[in-house]
Design a protein around this motif. Structure first.
Motif, PDB file in Angstrom:
ATOM      1  N   UNK A 117     -19.946  40.591   7.170  1.00  0.00           N
ATOM      2  CA  UNK A 117     -19.240  39.732   6.217  1.00  0.00           C
ATOM      3  C   UNK A 117     -18.335  40.579   5.330  1.00  0.00           C
ATOM      4  N   UNK A 118     -17.171  40.043   5.010  1.00  0.00           N
ATOM      5  CA  UNK A 118     -16.177  40.790   4.252  1.00  0.00           C
ATOM      6  C   UNK A 118     -16.292  40.589   2.748  1.00  0.00           C
ATOM      7  N   UNK A 119     -16.779  39.432   2.337  1.00  0.00           N
ATOM      8  CA  UNK A 119     -16.908  39.192   0.898  1.00  0.00           C
ATOM      9  C   UNK A 119     -18.065  38.255   0.614  1.00  0.00           C
ATOM     10  N   UNK A 171     -26.548  40.401  -6.951  1.00  0.00           N
ATOM     11  CA  UNK A 171     -26.416  40.336  -5.493  1.00  0.00           C
ATOM     12  C   UNK A 171     -25.126  40.987  -5.009  1.00  0.00           C
ATOM     13  N   UNK A 172     -24.071  40.926  -5.819  1.00  0.00           N
ATOM     14  CA  UNK A 172     -22.806  41.542  -5.398  1.00  0.00           C
ATOM     15  C   UNK A 172     -22.954  43.053  -5.270  1.00  0.00           C
ATOM     16  N   UNK A 221     -23.269  47.735  -2.116  1.00  0.00           N
ATOM     17  CA  UNK A 221     -23.957  49.039  -2.129  1.00  0.00           C
ATOM     18  C   UNK A 221     -25.403  48.872  -1.668  1.00  0.00           C
ATOM     19  N   UNK A 222     -25.597  48.497  -0.394  1.00  0.00           N
ATOM     20  CA  UNK A 222     -26.949  48.156   0.061  1.00  0.00           C
ATOM     21  C   UNK A 222     -27.978  49.281  -0.061  1.00  0.00           C
ATOM     22  N   UNK A 223     -27.569  50.517   0.197  1.00  0.00           N
ATOM     23  CA  UNK A 223     -28.542  51.611   0.116  1.00  0.00           C
ATOM     24  C   UNK A 223     -28.986  51.849  -1.321  1.00  0.00           C
ATOM     25  N   UNK A 224     -28.038  51.861  -2.243  1.00  0.00           N
ATOM     26  CA  UNK A 224     -28.385  52.055  -3.651  1.00  0.00           C
ATOM     27  C   UNK A 224     -29.230  50.892  -4.164  1.00  0.00           C
ATOM     28  N   UNK A 225     -28.885  49.680  -3.738  1.00  0.00           N
ATOM     29  CA  UNK A 225     -29.628  48.486  -4.148  1.00  0.00           C
ATOM     30  C   UNK A 225     -31.057  48.540  -3.612  1.00  0.00           C
ATOM     31  N   UNK A 226     -31.205  49.010  -2.375  1.00  0.00           N
ATOM     32  CA  UNK A 226     -32.533  49.105  -1.771  1.00  0.00           C
ATOM     33  C   UNK A 226     -33.435  50.030  -2.575  1.00  0.00           C
TER      34      UNK A 226
END
Length: 502
Positions: free
Chosen positions: A170-172, A361-362, A367-372
């Protein structure tokens, strides 16, 4: 302009706003794939059904809606019908899309099989809507909809597997109203939490980051934990319609036995329950005022029972997605239900914060790794798989294979989430290793020899699979190792001549 049926349908102000925002992007012919987030109970199905209706009305093109459960297919089809959208559910006998119907609802695997069999072509589809888009099972179908505008819908826009972030597909991300606002404005029931601190040092994490079924069974199946669960229920939820979430089938069955002994009306459900029995249990739960339902993760999505008054997390999880999905089952509001209870027996609230607290959530999407790491998705502790490593000698025999690993526990969890039989995990594993052997051999005898060299890896995979099954015996494990090896060799012997024919 809306048709008369839709004009009679009332949308909340936040739904109207988000429908308009999404449709603006469609009208601007932006080719970006959109991910839309709205909390459980916020009305995602109504939102994407109205978008489908407007799209068909304005563009006259076919809309396909993907789900991962049969219940969701039926719920979606009913919502579309209420909005005046003629639609059909794709089944194993469905043929290609017809001119007289512009909207189709399908389970992922069913549609995938019809496409592979060349019974359905997707080039005419103008809009693809994906419900519960955080499930990784949808990724395999996206390439079939190159001409379609793609919109994913989820309450939790964060992949259950951090190695497969959602921003790959997904782009956005568009975020809808927050849980806190929906509670404050009276759209969702107000939660009240009851926390019992539990020592989790014995839990182990699997390769996909969450706690393993086997270590969870050992902890939560202990007499002291079963006693604590019963105590917590009596203190916080007695006489209320209650959902209990567990990590393993074995513990869920123990919970059922303990509660029955205490004279509490309770039923257990898991992914092995037949369709007929499942329907009967769900009907019982809806009609029984103080019913208790114990299960694993199969009721986190596709289960809509507004009368649930209390949710018990009889497990720990490192997944914020699962955390929100479980609690969301109790958040529906009724005229007779303004609040609901949450009992936490896994330190989950301590890990993620209160369910109604805001989540960025944004940031997680971008930044999925940092969020994880921020959400404690990767927990420290003793990992059941960290000690497992493929030897350098074995790796050297497969120079043409980039990835030799296969996450048994993650595949098993996905099978449960998508209503597949557990044995499909073994089938996937065998296919992967057969490909490895054929990709690294010039002759059939070399491919078979490579299969024999994989014996230690096969044994390890089978052991992980058996742990997921809870009740499997040692004799079954030994048989499965031998059967696996025979099937692997058989598949290689069958496919090798075809693949190397040229």
């Amino acid at each position: 302009m809306k048709n008369s049926t839709s004009a009679l349908t009332s949308f909340h102000s936040y739904q109207e706003r988000d429908i308009a925002s999404i449709f603006d992007l469609i009208q601007n012919k932006d080719n970006s794939n959109i991910l839309y987030q709205l909390p459980t109970g916020g009305g995602k199905t109504v939102v994407f059904s109205e978008i489908a209706r407007r799209f068909i009305e304005q563009y006259g093109k076919t809309v396909t809606i993907l789900t991962h459960r049969k219940e969701l297919c039926k719920q979606t089809s009913k919502t579309l019908k209420n909005l005046g959208v003629q639609n059909r559910i794709i089944n194993s006998g469905s043929g290609n899309f017809k001119p007289d119907c512009k909207c189709y609802v399908a389970m992922v695997e069913t549609l995938r099989n019809r496409i592979k069999a060349k019974k359905i072509t997707t080039k005419e589809v103008g809009l693809l809507i994906i419900d519960e888009a955080h499930h990784n099972s949808f990724r395999k179908l996206l390439a079939n909809f190159k001409n379609a505008f793609v919109i994913g819908f989820t309450a939790t826009p964060f992949s259950s597997d951090v190695s497969k972030p959602m921003n790959r597909n997904y782009d956005l991300l568009l975020t809808g109203e927050s849980i806190g606002t929906l509670v404050d404005d009276g759209f969702l029931a107000k939660p009240k939490s009851f926390v019992y601190e539990v020592e989790l040092n014995s839990l182990k994490t699997g390769i996909h980051g969450d706690y393993t079924v086997s270590s969870s069974n050992e902890l939560y199946g202990a007499p002291a934990m079963l006693e604590l669960l019963l105590k917590a229920y009596n203190e916080n939820a007695k006489g209320k319609k209650t959902l209990i979430f567990n990590n393993g089938i074995a513990v869920s069955q123990q919970v059922e036995a303990v509660f029955k002994t205490a004279g509490i009306a309770i039923r257990h459900l898991d992914n092995k329950t037949s369709d007929e029995e499942r329907k009967e249990i769900l009907k019982w739960f809806r009609k029984t005022k103080d019913a208790v339902f114990t299960s694993v993760s199969i009721l986190t999505t596709g289960f809509d029972e507004p009368t649930v008054q209390h949710v018990i997390l009889n497990r720990a999880t490192t997944s914020i997605t699962l955390y929100h999905q479980m609690i969301g089952r109790g958040a529906r509001k009724l005229s007779s239900k303004k609040t609901f209870g949450i009992t936490d027996l896994g330190n989950n609230i301590q890990r993620f914060g209160e369910w109604q607290e805001p989540v960025d959530w944004k940031f997680g999407f971008e930044n999925p790794e940092a969020f994880a790491k921020q959400m404690s998705y990767q927990c420290t502790g003793n990992s059941s798989v960290q000690s497992h490593a493929i030897s350098a000698e074995l790796r050297a025999q497969f120079p043409n294979t980039l990835e030799m690993a296969f996450d048994i526990e993650s595949a098993y969890q996905e099978a449960i989430d998508t209503d597949k039989k557990p044995k499909t995990v073994i089938q996937q594993s065998i296919r992967q290793q057969a490909k490895m052997c054929m990709d690294n051999a010039e002759t059939l005898s070399q491919a078979v020899a490579l299969a024999e060299a994989l014996a230690p890896e096969i044994e390890w995979r089978v052991k992980q699979y058996v742990k997921c099954l809870d009740h499997a015996s040692k004799s079954y494990k030994d048989w499965l190792i031998e059967d696996y090896q025979n099937r692997l060799k058989g598949l290689i012997i069958k496919l090798f001549p075809k693949i190397h024919a040229s």
